[in-house]
Design a protein around this motif. Structure first.
Motif, PDB file in Angstrom:
ATOM      1  N   UNK A  41      24.807 173.002  85.676  1.00  0.00           N
ATOM      2  CA  UNK A  41      24.021 172.122  84.806  1.00  0.00           C
ATOM      3  C   UNK A  41      24.905 171.419  83.780  1.00  0.00           C
ATOM      4  N   UNK A  42      25.971 172.064  83.333  1.00  0.00           N
ATOM      5  CA  UNK A  42      26.892 171.434  82.385  1.00  0.00           C
ATOM      6  C   UNK A  42      27.579 170.216  82.991  1.00  0.00           C
ATOM      7  N   UNK A  43      27.726 170.205  84.304  1.00  0.00           N
ATOM      8  CA  UNK A  43      28.348 169.073  84.984  1.00  0.00           C
ATOM      9  C   UNK A  43      27.381 167.885  85.072  1.00  0.00           C
ATOM     10  N   UNK A  44      26.087 168.142  84.902  1.00  0.00           N
ATOM     11  CA  UNK A  44      25.057 167.094  84.948  1.00  0.00           C
ATOM     12  C   UNK A  44      24.060 167.336  83.823  1.00  0.00           C
ATOM     13  N   UNK A  45      24.457 167.097  82.568  1.00  0.00           N
ATOM     14  CA  UNK A  45      23.591 167.442  81.431  1.00  0.00           C
ATOM     15  C   UNK A  45      22.277 166.666  81.368  1.00  0.00           C
ATOM     16  N   UNK A  46      22.159 165.567  82.092  1.00  0.00           N
ATOM     17  CA  UNK A  46      20.911 164.802  82.094  1.00  0.00           C
ATOM     18  C   UNK A  46      19.910 165.318  83.124  1.00  0.00           C
TER      19      UNK A  46
END
Length: 125
Positions: A41-46
């Motif tokens: 999720x940190x790699x895609x925060x949106x």
């Protein structure tokens, strides 16, 4: 798309379950998997996700409450790991024979707008 990793909890006595007092503790493998999920999720925060909590048999009036508390605990655990994603937690109780679990699903843009206006979701409140 639904992510299925073991995010299991220690057992709870449903006859004496108090969602305001009882703590739902993760098993060791669940904590490791939450670390992995948080990293993704940190790699895609949106990214927006929904967490669906389920309880296992036997059927009991507290199944929905327990599954909701567990879904909330997963959300809290992800946020405590630094996840900035929008996350909704929904407790569904006992709905099938697959047993207690939490499933994570990516939300659509329409769901993101709706979720941001809702603090928590719980079926059959």
């Amino acid at each position: 798309k639904v992510l299925r990793l073991d995010v299991s909890f220690e057992g709870v006595d449903l006859n004496n379950f108090d969602p305001d007092k009882d703590v739902s503790e993760f098993k060791d493998v669940a904590s490791q998997n939450l670390d992995r999920i948080a990293q993704v999720l940190d790699e895609s925060p949106d990214t927006c996700i929904r967490i669906f909590g389920y309880s296992g048999p036997p059927s009991h009036p507290n199944c929905v409450k327990l599954s909701h508390v567990r879904a909330q605990r997963v959300r809290e655990a992800l946020h405590s790991r630094g996840t900035r994603s929008t996350i909704a937690a929904m407790g569904l109780g006992l709905v099938d024979g697959l047993g207690p679990r939490c499933e994570l699903a990516v939300c659509s843009m329409e769901e993101i707008v709706k979720i941001r206006g809702e603090a928590d979701l719980m079926r059959d409140q």
